[in-house]
Write an enzyme that holds these catalytic residues in place. Structure first.
Site, PDB file in Angstrom:
ATOM      1  N   TYR A  52      23.157  36.327  44.814  1.00 25.04           N
ATOM      2  CA  TYR A  52      24.191  35.853  45.753  1.00 25.04           C
ATOM      3  C   TYR A  52      24.136  36.637  47.064  1.00 25.04           C
ATOM      4  CZ  TYR A  52      28.567  35.420  48.223  1.00 25.04           C
ATOM      5  OH  TYR A  52      29.492  35.248  49.221  1.00 25.04           O
TER       6      TYR A  52
ATOM      7  N   GLU B 150      36.963  29.512  39.932  1.00 26.59           N
ATOM      8  CA  GLU B 150      37.149  29.309  41.369  1.00 26.59           C
ATOM      9  C   GLU B 150      37.494  27.835  41.591  1.00 26.59           C
ATOM     10  OE1 GLU B 150      34.443  31.396  44.142  1.00 26.59           O
ATOM     11  OE2 GLU B 150      33.967  29.410  44.922  1.00 26.59           O
TER      12      GLU B 150
HETATM   13  C1  3EB Z   1      35.725  35.217  47.590  1.00 29.38           C
HETATM   14  O1  3EB Z   1      36.878  34.846  47.829  1.00 29.38           O
HETATM   15  C2  3EB Z   1      34.985  34.466  46.518  1.00 29.38           C
HETATM   16  O2  3EB Z   1      29.857  32.941  50.116  1.00 29.38           O
HETATM   17  O3  3EB Z   1      30.285  30.902  50.767  1.00 29.38           O
HETATM   18  C3  3EB Z   1      34.202  31.971  47.910  1.00 29.38           C
HETATM   19  C4  3EB Z   1      33.880  30.896  48.757  1.00 29.38           C
HETATM   20  C5  3EB Z   1      33.311  32.999  47.787  1.00 29.38           C
HETATM   21  C6  3EB Z   1      32.679  30.886  49.472  1.00 29.38           C
HETATM   22  C7  3EB Z   1      30.560  31.925  50.120  1.00 29.38           C
HETATM   23  C8  3EB Z   1      32.104  32.975  48.499  1.00 29.38           C
HETATM   24  C9  3EB Z   1      31.803  31.930  49.335  1.00 29.38           C
HETATM   25  O4  3EB Z   1      35.174  36.151  48.176  1.00 29.38           O
HETATM   26  C10 3EB Z   1      33.592  34.167  46.876  1.00 29.38           C
END
Ligand code: 3EB
Length: 331
Positions: free
Chosen positions: A148, A323
């Site tokens: 990631y 999520e």
């Molecule tokens: C967070 O709140 C969870 O890297 O595009 C949520 C939505 C999250 C999008 C991205 C990552 C992304 O940090 C992670």
């Protein structure tokens, strides 16, 4: 007599998103269809508007298709490895990138975002509203070697000098196809929209160093001034400040996630909470057994079963169990 306008002045053109149930073999129909997102292991059809993301539903059912419609005729085509469709003030772009041709997730994301930004410039839809990213084995690798984080570095590099205040809302979820492609698709507009941040959370693009060498490039949500307004909601999880809240507790993560969603709706001025009407959500769950508790939380919030598609997917921080993303229109 008043001239009938397609859109009241000051409003963004119509954008409709909803789940439609039809077998995957039924082709996309309608000149107002901008995009169709399917979920599962079937192949996408020949229509450039169609994307199939390799995520399965948690109960083995066929996922409904997420259909985006605009007002007006949509034209579509392909430009090399990027599919495009445009009409009614919006542009949809999608790509599927073989990581092995780009030296892994970092190179693949860099390439995909360069191509997307080329696309929004060439088609002249300068406002990026929303981006979706699905990659294999998202949590593989330790520390800054986590896939990631490599993806995130590549995305930021591919976006070049794109300013933080114009970042799109986004989702980044792990799919379960071993060595599978990176899927990236995005929605852009001719008219600007309003990024929305969550006052309970540090903006992701200001995350501290502990989450990776570069902060992730996305806004928490984007308000589009359609009538009624539409809120495009990024992947939202149990994050408070910048920390993961309730490690190991799916029930508490579900409740915290809902608080974050309600806060985004309030902050955007779309009402006091995310209610059933106008919501179109995807719930990503890491462990199948955590789905019932999340469903119970969403049910008690007044969300209707047909408004939430449950998918099995990995979340970009390994402690996050679930999520939710999607859209909300109202107020
Ligand atoms: C967070 O709140 C969870 O890297 O595009 C949520 C939505 C999250 C999008 C991205 C990552 C992304 O940090 C992670």
């Amino acid at each position: 007599m008043a001239v009938v306008q397609a859109f009241p002045s000051g409003c963004a053109p119509t954008l409709k998103v909803g789940y439609e149930t039809a077998p995957a073999s039924v082709p996309v129909s309608g000149h107002d269809v901008l995009a169709v997102i399917g979920f599962g292991s079937h192949a996408a059809g020949a229509d450039p508007r169609e994307v199939v993301v390799p995520l399965d539903t948690l109960d083995g059912s066929v996922a409904p298709r997420e259909v985006w419609r605009v007002e007006g005729e949509v034209s579509h085509g392909r430009d090399g490895d990027m599919a495009w469709s445009e009409g009614g003030g919006y542009l949809f772009l999608s790509m599927r990138v073989d990581e092995s041709r780009h030296d892994g997730p970092e190179g693949a994301a860099d390439y995909a975002y360069r191509r997307l930004l080329e696309g929004v410039r060439r088609h002249d839809y300068p406002h990026l509203l929303r981006a979706w990213n699905y990659l294999a084995a998202i949590n593989e690798g330790d520390g800054d070697a986590e896939r990631y984080r490599r993806f995130s570095i590549g995305r930021t590099r591919g976006m070049g000098a794109w300013p933080a205040e114009r970042l799109p809302a986004a989702t980044a979820i792990g799919h379960l196809v071993k060595d599978g492609d990176l899927f990236v698709y995005a929605l852009a507009a001719r008219r600007s929209a309003h990024p929305v941040e969550n006052p309970r959370q540090v903006s992701a693009y200001r995350y501290p160093r502990q989450y990776g060498p570069v902060p992730p490039s996305f806004a928490r949500a984007m308000r589009v001034d359609t009538q009624p307004p539409t809120l495009l909601i990024s992947g939202t999880a149990s994050v408070v400040g910048h920390a993961t809240a309730h490690v190991g507790d799916a029930a508490a993560q579900s409740a915290e996630t809902l608080r974050n969603l309600d806060t985004l709706v309030q902050t955007a001025g779309l009402g006091d909470r995310l209610r059933g009407r106008g919501a179109c959500l995807k719930a990503y769950v890491r462990h199948r057994e955590d789905a019932p508790v999340l469903r119970a939380v969403l049910d008690s919030a007044g969300l209707l079963p047909e408004q939430v598609v449950f998918l099995q997917g990995d979340i970009c921080r390994s402690e996050l169990l679930l999520e939710i993303d999607g859209s909300f229109s109202g107020a």
